[in-house]
Scaffold this motif. Structure first.
Motif, short mmCIF file in Angstrom:
data_model
loop_
_atom_site.label_atom_id
_atom_site.label_comp_id
_atom_site.label_asym_id
_atom_site.label_seq_id
_atom_site.Cartn_x
_atom_site.Cartn_y
_atom_site.Cartn_z
N SER A 87 0.85 -1.20 0.00
CA SER A 87 0.00 0.00 0.00
C SER A 87 0.88 1.24 0.00
N ALA A 88 0.67 2.09 -0.98
CA ALA A 88 1.53 3.26 -1.18
C ALA A 88 0.98 4.07 -2.33
N VAL A 89 1.62 5.19 -2.60
CA VAL A 89 1.36 5.93 -3.83
C VAL A 89 2.53 5.64 -4.78
N TYR A 90 2.19 5.22 -5.96
CA TYR A 90 3.18 4.88 -6.97
C TYR A 90 3.21 5.98 -8.01
N PHE A 91 4.40 6.55 -8.21
CA PHE A 91 4.57 7.63 -9.17
C PHE A 91 5.37 7.15 -10.37
N CYS A 92 4.94 7.60 -11.52
CA CYS A 92 5.70 7.44 -12.74
C CYS A 92 6.21 8.81 -13.15
N ALA A 93 7.40 8.86 -13.70
CA ALA A 93 7.96 10.12 -14.19
C ALA A 93 8.69 9.86 -15.49
N SER A 94 8.66 10.83 -16.37
CA SER A 94 9.41 10.68 -17.62
C SER A 94 10.29 11.90 -17.85
N GLY A 95 11.34 11.68 -18.61
CA GLY A 95 12.28 12.75 -18.92
C GLY A 95 13.03 12.44 -20.19
N LEU A 96 13.81 13.42 -20.62
CA LEU A 96 14.62 13.25 -21.83
C LEU A 96 16.08 13.21 -21.42
N THR A 97 16.73 12.11 -21.68
CA THR A 97 18.15 11.94 -21.35
C THR A 97 18.98 12.15 -22.60
N VAL A 98 19.92 13.10 -22.50
CA VAL A 98 20.81 13.40 -23.61
C VAL A 98 22.23 13.25 -23.12
N THR A 99 23.01 12.48 -23.82
CA THR A 99 24.42 12.21 -23.45
C THR A 99 24.57 11.87 -21.99
N GLY A 100 23.67 11.04 -21.49
CA GLY A 100 23.77 10.56 -20.12
C GLY A 100 23.20 11.48 -19.07
N ASP A 101 22.82 12.68 -19.43
CA ASP A 101 22.29 13.63 -18.47
C ASP A 101 20.78 13.67 -18.56
N THR A 102 20.12 13.23 -17.49
CA THR A 102 18.66 13.28 -17.47
C THR A 102 18.23 14.67 -17.05
N GLY A 103 17.46 15.29 -17.87
CA GLY A 103 16.96 16.62 -17.55
C GLY A 103 15.82 16.54 -16.56
N GLU A 104 14.96 17.49 -16.62
CA GLU A 104 13.85 17.56 -15.69
C GLU A 104 12.96 16.34 -15.83
N LEU A 105 12.54 15.81 -14.67
CA LEU A 105 11.55 14.74 -14.67
C LEU A 105 10.17 15.34 -14.51
N PHE A 106 9.25 14.81 -15.29
CA PHE A 106 7.86 15.23 -15.18
C PHE A 106 7.09 14.07 -14.55
N PHE A 107 6.40 14.38 -13.48
CA PHE A 107 5.72 13.35 -12.71
C PHE A 107 4.24 13.26 -13.04
N GLY A 108 3.75 12.04 -13.00
CA GLY A 108 2.32 11.85 -13.03
C GLY A 108 1.73 12.16 -11.67
N GLU A 109 0.41 12.08 -11.59
CA GLU A 109 -0.27 12.42 -10.33
C GLU A 109 -0.27 11.26 -9.34
N GLY A 110 0.21 10.12 -9.78
CA GLY A 110 0.35 8.99 -8.87
C GLY A 110 -0.85 8.06 -8.88
N SER A 111 -0.57 6.82 -8.53
CA SER A 111 -1.62 5.80 -8.33
C SER A 111 -1.59 5.39 -6.87
N ARG A 112 -2.69 5.66 -6.19
CA ARG A 112 -2.76 5.32 -4.76
C ARG A 112 -3.30 3.91 -4.62
N LEU A 113 -2.47 3.03 -4.11
CA LEU A 113 -2.84 1.62 -3.97
C LEU A 113 -3.08 1.28 -2.50
N THR A 114 -4.20 0.66 -2.26
CA THR A 114 -4.51 0.15 -0.91
C THR A 114 -4.76 -1.35 -1.03
N VAL A 115 -3.98 -2.12 -0.31
CA VAL A 115 -4.14 -3.58 -0.32
C VAL A 115 -4.67 -3.99 1.05
N LEU A 116 -5.85 -4.57 1.06
CA LEU A 116 -6.50 -4.94 2.33
C LEU A 116 -6.12 -6.33 2.77
#
Lengths: 116, 109
Positions: A87-116
């Motif tokens: 149970s947690a919030v799972y975030f995905c993020a994407s970015g553009l990596t050029v010559t090994g340097d990852t620039g800004e990451l853009f995050f999704g709003e997250g998936s909130r998972l609850t396991v009972l």
């Protein structure tokens, strides 16, 4: 307005069930990250991909978690079987990596998972 | 292993006073470093990024950070706190985008 899209936003499931979370990265980004956020552990890096190839999944419990990028527009994180401690919030993020340097990451709003 | 350490889990300031959020890094080479902010129940947003072009980096909302190699630090500062600055702040090791433990900033009226 380009953004990272995550589905589902909320998921409640019972222990033992399979959970699949999906992420659509921003078009043109070549790097995708999965994070898990809990109060106790903070933001943990689970796995990341570059050009659809997994570069590091050392943060993921291998026995139950799996991450894939079937194509450049979709990343998935699967838990099978799920446990209450997942149970947690799972975030995905994407970015553009050029010559090994990852620039800004853009995050999704997250998936909130609850396991009972 | 290369990483970042955020020295304070919680910082509380009064509105209008300076903000200092501390981050140290451990590396044998100059890393790329980021600061991200997360407002309550929201996603994460980039504040600023260091990539060796300049040691003083200016970000959004009046924040800035100075890279000090001699101190292996990348502290985040703002001259005057605003109520809207209350949030969780993360220092990030740029090479594999691992987040520090976070610092919760509280701003008192």
């Amino acid at each position: 307005d380009a953004r990272v899209t995550q589905t589902p936003r909320h998921k409640v499931t019972e222990m033992g069930q399979e959970v699949t979370m999906r992420c659509q990265p921003i078009l043109g980004h070549n790097t995708v990250f999965w994070y898990r956020q809990t109060m106790m552990q903070g933001l943990e890096l689970l796995a990341y991909f570059r050009n659809r190839a997994p570069l590091d999944d050392s943060g993921m419990p291998k026995d139950r978690f799996s991450a894939e990028m079937p194509d450049a527009t979709l990343a998935t994180l699967k838990i099978q079987p799920s446990e209450p401690r997942d149970s947690a919030v799972y975030f995905c993020a994407s970015g553009l990596t050029v010559t090994g340097d990852t620039g800004e990451l853009f995050f999704g709003e997250g998936s909130r998972l609850t396991v009972l | 292993a290369q990483s970042v350490t955020q020295l304070d889990s919680h910082v509380s300031v009064s509105e209008g006073t300076p903000v200092l959020l501390r981050c140290n890094y451990s590396s044998s080479y100059s890393p790329s470093l980021f600061w991200y902010v997360q407002h309550p129940n929201k996603g994460l947003q980039l504040l600023l990024k260091y990539t060796s072009a300049a040691t003083l980096v200016k970000g959004i909302n009046g924040f800035e950070a100075e890279f000090k190699k001699s101190e292996t630090s990348f502290h985040l500062t703002k001259p005057s706190a605003h109520m809207s600055d209350a949030a969780e702040y993360f220092c990030v090791w740029g090479n594999d985008m691992r987040f520090g433990a976070g610092t919760r900033l509280t701003v008192k009226p």
